[in-house]
Design a protein around this motif. Structure first.
Motif, PDB file in Angstrom:
ATOM      1  N   GLU A   1       0.841  -1.209   0.000  1.00 37.47           N
ATOM      2  CA  GLU A   1       0.000   0.000   0.000  1.00 37.47           C
ATOM      3  C   GLU A   1       0.868   1.248   0.000  1.00 37.47           C
ATOM      4  N   ARG A   2       1.941   1.189   0.796  1.00 40.18           N
ATOM      5  CA  ARG A   2       2.845   2.345   0.871  1.00 40.18           C
ATOM      6  C   ARG A   2       3.479   2.595  -0.504  1.00 40.18           C
ATOM      7  N   ILE A   3       3.926   1.516  -1.147  1.00 40.75           N
ATOM      8  CA  ILE A   3       4.579   1.648  -2.458  1.00 40.75           C
ATOM      9  C   ILE A   3       3.587   2.186  -3.501  1.00 40.75           C
ATOM     10  N   LEU A   4       2.365   1.687  -3.432  1.00 40.84           N
ATOM     11  CA  LEU A   4       1.355   2.138  -4.410  1.00 40.84           C
ATOM     12  C   LEU A   4       0.988   3.609  -4.197  1.00 40.84           C
ATOM     13  N   LYS A   5       0.959   4.027  -2.927  1.00 43.31           N
ATOM     14  CA  LYS A   5       0.682   5.446  -2.647  1.00 43.31           C
ATOM     15  C   LYS A   5       1.804   6.305  -3.237  1.00 43.31           C
ATOM     16  N   LYS A   6       3.016   5.816  -3.077  1.00 43.96           N
ATOM     17  CA  LYS A   6       4.177   6.548  -3.599  1.00 43.96           C
ATOM     18  C   LYS A   6       4.093   6.620  -5.134  1.00 43.96           C
ATOM     19  N   TRP A   7       3.669   5.519  -5.729  1.00 45.64           N
ATOM     20  CA  TRP A   7       3.526   5.471  -7.195  1.00 45.64           C
ATOM     21  C   TRP A   7       2.451   6.459  -7.644  1.00 45.64           C
ATOM     22  N   SER A   8       1.302   6.467  -6.912  1.00 46.72           N
ATOM     23  CA  SER A   8       0.208   7.388  -7.269  1.00 46.72           C
ATOM     24  C   SER A   8       0.686   8.831  -7.159  1.00 46.72           C
ATOM     25  N   ALA A   9       1.449   9.121  -6.080  1.00 46.73           N
ATOM     26  CA  ALA A   9       1.938  10.491  -5.883  1.00 46.73           C
ATOM     27  C   ALA A   9       2.851  10.887  -7.036  1.00 46.73           C
ATOM     28  N   LEU A  10       3.689   9.964  -7.463  1.00 43.87           N
ATOM     29  CA  LEU A  10       4.597  10.234  -8.586  1.00 43.87           C
ATOM     30  C   LEU A  10       3.804  10.539  -9.862  1.00 43.87           C
ATOM     31  N   ARG A  11       2.729   9.775 -10.092  1.00 43.34           N
ATOM     32  CA  ARG A  11       1.909   9.979 -11.292  1.00 43.34           C
ATOM     33  C   ARG A  11       1.206  11.324 -11.249  1.00 43.34           C
ATOM     34  N   ARG A  12       0.754  11.708 -10.044  1.00 41.45           N
ATOM     35  CA  ARG A  12       0.042  12.989  -9.933  1.00 41.45           C
ATOM     36  C   ARG A  12       0.947  14.166 -10.196  1.00 41.45           C
ATOM     37  N   MET A  13       2.229  13.984  -9.866  1.00 45.27           N
ATOM     38  CA  MET A  13       3.167  15.112 -10.037  1.00 45.27           C
ATOM     39  C   MET A  13       3.535  15.344 -11.487  1.00 45.27           C
TER      40      MET A  13
END
Lengths: 343, 160
Positions: free
Chosen positions: A330-342
């Motif tokens: 979940e932590r990794i996926l949140k980090k991935w989502s944050a990267l995509r949003r940026m």
């Protein structure tokens, strides 16, 4: 205001009634017991192995098989939860990363593996008493030889500007191959370098599709030059299109493997029939149809002999010693989502 | 009721073209809702899958994308049911000319969401629908050839 609320209440009451009537009509037509099988679209849809298994099973079981489409694994468990009242007899399409979620969300029956001769390649995947793998394949990038005289040999080769907008990927939040790619990257490079890599790699990605079929569709329609898929995918092109141009590219880093499991929850209503359905899935006939329809390797020894699957060149595979915990994912996926949003 | 239905023409006859547009849109929404009800929309999560696919490419604000990701996709079945229910409500409201103003505002809200969730290049239809719903809400399109006239006659209020 009274009019508005009353009107909405009548419409929604009507809709609930109509839906109830529709469901009860569907079930009252046939008094035979119903085996409810939850699976991803690739399994239950017309082009998947589900319809063939249903026909074969219904010939001998004096029952009816009902498929519930769970799109991809993330949505699959939501459906199992939301439809718990209607009963869940078999769940197919659980990959190794979903096993923890599956075990913590539901209780499962023990499944016997006696009587099945498993392929030595899947020995690592047989350590669970409640889940049995039914197909597997390593994952790799698919390309057309004619597009690339010089095939890439490592992950870093895909960062070249010539790939801009030419790679089709799966969203790791909703699709198992997408998650496999992200975890593979982290396994090979370490977490921080993997995300640094993604910052550059995402510039070359045309889209992150919600499911494998959507992502691979872009490749088959030639809208992209590469897609992340299973090493068995080129066989699809050979068999269906007589096209030998598509290849799974071997990378120096080694390749992750996906196993798909079947399980029977303890909340099953037709538990015996559910176990018989699992036995059919693992029978040589069932395995052959899974192999031919899903284009994945069978887990039972000898099934792929004499088929194009024997000719798939073996890739060096890597398997993580410890699978990441649910919280870690979940932590990794949140980090991935944050990267995509940026972006 | 029958008399009142046609009596409305005498007083708000200038709204007849708008009433035709309203009925046409009512039929459009009825067709939309029936297709969803008869098909697998309420039982298969394709709707959530399609939104999840398009979400990273949308130009919508981050708070909206977060709301979609954390609420709409996990609760797709409830949302699908609400959506079909509201489409039926809009359809009946427009066809009967009943509570048209509030229903048109709900329809405008749906069109606004559709606009936010539409890929670049295909936003013309939701944009057009948004404008039409707002116009219907503004004029109170149920007052002509509709039940709103029967219930409320020529009294103008916030809801009709």
């Amino acid at each position: 205001m009274r009019h508005v609320i009353g009107f909405l209440a009548i419409v929604f009451a009507g809709l609930i009634g109509a839906q109830f009537l529709k469901n009860s009509r569907d079930t009252s037509r046939d008094a035979r017991p119903v085996v409810r099988v939850f699976g991803p679209s690739s399994f239950v849809s017309q082009w998947g192995p589900g319809p063939w298994l249903k026909t074969q099973f219904e010939k001998t079981c004096d029952c009816r098989v009902e498929f519930v489409d769970g799109a991809d694994s993330t949505i699959l468990f939501q459906r199992v939860k939301s439809e718990a009242r209607s009963g869940t007899d078999v769940v197919v399409g659980i990959d190794q990363y979903d096993l923890e979620t599956a075990s913590s969300s539901f209780e499962w029956r023990d499944l016997s593996k006696t009587g099945f001769v498993f392929d030595p390649a899947v020995q690592n995947a047989l350590g669970h008493s409640k889940f049995i793998p039914y197909d597997w394949a390593p994952l790799a990038f698919m390309l057309r030889r004619s597009d690339h005289p010089q095939l890439p040999t490592k992950l870093d080769d895909l960062l070249a500007p010539t790939w801009a907008g030419q790679i089709s990927m799966e969203d790791p939040r909703t699709s198992s191959p997408g998650l496999q790619f992200l975890l593979w990257l982290i396994h090979v490079k370490g977490e921080e370098p993997a995300f640094e890599y993604l910052k550059k790699f995402n510039k070359n990605v045309k889209s992150y599709a919600a499911s494998w079929s959507m992502a691979y569709g872009l490749f088959t329609k030639r809208q992209v030059k590469a897609a992340f898929s299973y090493v068995t995918s080129p066989i699809f092109h050979v068999v269906e299109e007589k096209d030998t141009d598509v290849v799974a590219v071997e990378f120096q880093e080694g390749h992750f493997v996906q196993y798909e499991y079947v399980g029977v929850p303890t909340q099953c209503r037709q538990c015996e029939l559910a176990e018989k359905f699992v036995a059919l899935l693992l029978s040589p006939e069932g395995q052959k149809i899974v192999m031919e329809k899903n284009y994945m390797f069978p887990v039972i020894q000898g099934v792929k002999e004499g088929t194009p699957f024997v000719n798939v060149p073996p890739l060096r595979t890597v398997e993580p010693v410890n699978l990441p915990s649910l919280a870690d994912r979940e932590r990794i996926l949140k980090k991935w989502s944050a990267l995509r949003r940026m972006e | 009721m029958f008399v009142a239905f046609f009596e409305s023409v005498k007083y708000v006859g200038h709204l007849i073209p708008i009433a035709f547009l309203r009925v046409f849109l009512g039929y459009y929404y009825l067709d939309l809702a029936m297709t969803k009800f008869r098909g697998p929309f309420l039982v298969q999560p394709r709707f959530a899958g399609e939104i999840a696919e398009i979400l990273p490419t949308l130009q919508a604000p981050i708070w909206y994308k977060n709301a979609i990701e954390t609420f709409l996709i996990p609760h797709w079945q409830t949302i699908a049911f609400l959506l079909v229910g509201l489409q039926f409500a809009i359809a009946f409201s427009y066809l009967l000319g009943y509570v048209v103003r509030p229903m048109a505002l709900i329809a405008a809200f749906l069109a606004l969401n559709q606009l936010a969730l539409t890929a670049a290049g295909t936003e013309e239809l939701p944009r057009m629908l948004l404008a039409i719903h707002l116009t219907l809400a503004w004029v109170g399109a149920g007052r002509c050839l509709g039940l709103d006239y029967y219930f409320f006659k020529r009294r103008r209020g916030l809801w009709w």
